[in-house]
Design an enzyme around this catalytic site. Sequence first.
Site, PDB file in Angstrom:
ATOM      1  N   LYS A 112       0.822  -1.214   0.000  1.00  0.00           N
ATOM      2  CA  LYS A 112       0.000   0.000   0.000  1.00  0.00           C
ATOM      3  C   LYS A 112       0.856   1.265   0.000  1.00  0.00           C
ATOM      4  O   LYS A 112       0.391   2.322  -0.417  1.00  0.00           O
ATOM      5  CB  LYS A 112      -0.969  -0.012   1.184  1.00  0.00           C
ATOM      6  CG  LYS A 112      -2.037  -1.077   0.989  1.00  0.00           C
ATOM      7  CD  LYS A 112      -3.139  -1.042   1.996  1.00  0.00           C
ATOM      8  CE  LYS A 112      -4.199  -2.077   1.653  1.00  0.00           C
ATOM      9  NZ  LYS A 112      -3.706  -3.484   1.788  1.00  0.00           N
TER      10      LYS A 112
HETATM   11  C1  PLP Z   1      -4.260  -4.545   1.081  1.00  0.00           C
HETATM   12  C2  PLP Z   1      -3.450  -5.764   0.924  1.00  0.00           C
HETATM   13  C3  PLP Z   1      -3.785  -6.773   0.002  1.00  0.00           C
HETATM   14  C4  PLP Z   1      -5.039  -6.711  -0.871  1.00  0.00           C
HETATM   15  O1  PLP Z   1      -5.028  -5.640  -1.765  1.00  0.00           O
HETATM   16  P1  PLP Z   1      -6.383  -5.109  -2.414  1.00  0.00           P
HETATM   17  O2  PLP Z   1      -6.028  -3.936  -3.231  1.00  0.00           O
HETATM   18  O3  PLP Z   1      -7.298  -4.783  -1.263  1.00  0.00           O
HETATM   19  O4  PLP Z   1      -6.903  -6.226  -3.246  1.00  0.00           O
HETATM   20  C5  PLP Z   1      -2.945  -7.866  -0.097  1.00  0.00           C
HETATM   21  N1  PLP Z   1      -1.848  -7.995   0.680  1.00  0.00           N
HETATM   22  C6  PLP Z   1      -1.495  -7.048   1.578  1.00  0.00           C
HETATM   23  C7  PLP Z   1      -0.288  -7.255   2.418  1.00  0.00           C
HETATM   24  C8  PLP Z   1      -2.274  -5.905   1.742  1.00  0.00           C
HETATM   25  O5  PLP Z   1      -1.909  -4.975   2.647  1.00  0.00           O
END
Ligand code: PLP
Length: 468
Positions: A112
Amino acid sequence: MRYISTRGAAPVLGFADVLLAGLAEDGGLYVPEIWPTLSPADWRALRGLAYPDLTACILAPFVGGAIAEATLARLCREAYAGFAHAAVAPLVQLEHRVFALELFHGPTLAFKDFALQLLGRLFDHVLAERGERVTIVGATSGDTGSAAIDACRDRDRLSIVILHPHGRVSEVQRRQMTTVTSGNVGNIAVEGSFDDCQDLVKAMFADAPFRREMRLSAVNSINWARVAAQIAYYAWAALALGAPDRRVAFAVPTGNFGHVLAGWAARRMGLPIERLIVGTNRNDILARFLDANDMSLAAVEPSLSPSMDIQVSSNFERLLFELLGRDGRATAETMRAFRESGRMPVPDAAWREAAALFHPYRLDDEATLAEIARLHDASGYLADPHSAIGIAAACAHLPDDAGVPVVAVATAHPAKFPEAVKRATGIRPALPAHLADLFDRPERFTVARNDLAAIEALVRGTALRNAA
Ligand SMILES: *Cc1c(COP(=O)(O)O)cnc(C)c1O
């Protein structure tokens, strides 16, 4: 570039307004009015670029002049300057045809950071130009909160206040938030659950005078700019492996579908992406949809990959809009039926189109631990539970064409989920150098009752402190 709502009844906006608005007024999500596409020659010309410069080139058509090109390039460089790996997003070969794209070298060790580090700077830039400031509020069960705080810390035009359930997030996750002691950051530990925190955030947005006074805003995963920023790493990995002259597949651990939607967008822009493999844990609403057109709500069950513990994948609406021929009214109607019945009525033809490109894969906790152990035995690689689901999905869905490699998106650093990794391998992964002293840093947070007036007073205090 102009943006339209997936529900067809909100004003058409430019990039800067879409950035600040997040959700459209009609409850829909903003998407580009026309998808930009690149020719094979255009893609080839991007091959040698460093990661931040590639991001600026991918974003340019979406920004559409709302930010000067040189400024956009500078913001991209600044966004990724704090990453702890010189390549920003290194591609690691695990098997003959399987690669891991490591998206966890950012400040909070999860993918993120890629979108949020940029988003914080884009917000700050656009607000400075307009002479405005906003207060970002959000609730977190752990992961998103730290990425958002790190992205917004020390930005002149933003204050950020994140609510987390007191005593219910892991110590690493709490410390990643509460050791950021910048003046514009507020951490509130609510005496309640994550749902209570979310309800408080919704209640603040619903309190119109407070919302106006604080100029409340959010940086959640439905923000178009987050999706746009994520397109860049699909291009980065595909170009490195030979695109546009070679097809590439991706396997993506998925929660809100933001991530995999960015992969779809990269394909829509002309990258030869052969398939997108959608990895889920036991919370498998997306896999059930792709398997049997069964998009039906089920209770969320906790798993070893908590960032994928979701009930509804909010970004799916953007794909639905495309599958329905960009018909806003039909999309709004489908979403309304979903809300009312708990089951999304996706027409058969649209489902078939989705299922031809997206391949479902699910892995429960036990199998996830086994996969972490297998990877470690096979190549010494330490994967966190989210990444392990992506890698397992890649191995399970290798395309028949042996010339097509699969990139598994590795979304979190193993040290972010040390207990699971230790259970699987016996090794407790160490925090990387930039976080090694996390447990010695002073924390700052306020414990508060689950009470709207008390929370609003704390939010006001943070916003005023920053404006002073
Ligand atoms: C948020 C997240 C995901 C999923 O991503 P999306 O965009 O919600 O599909 C997968 N792995 C980690 C470590 C995350 O923080």
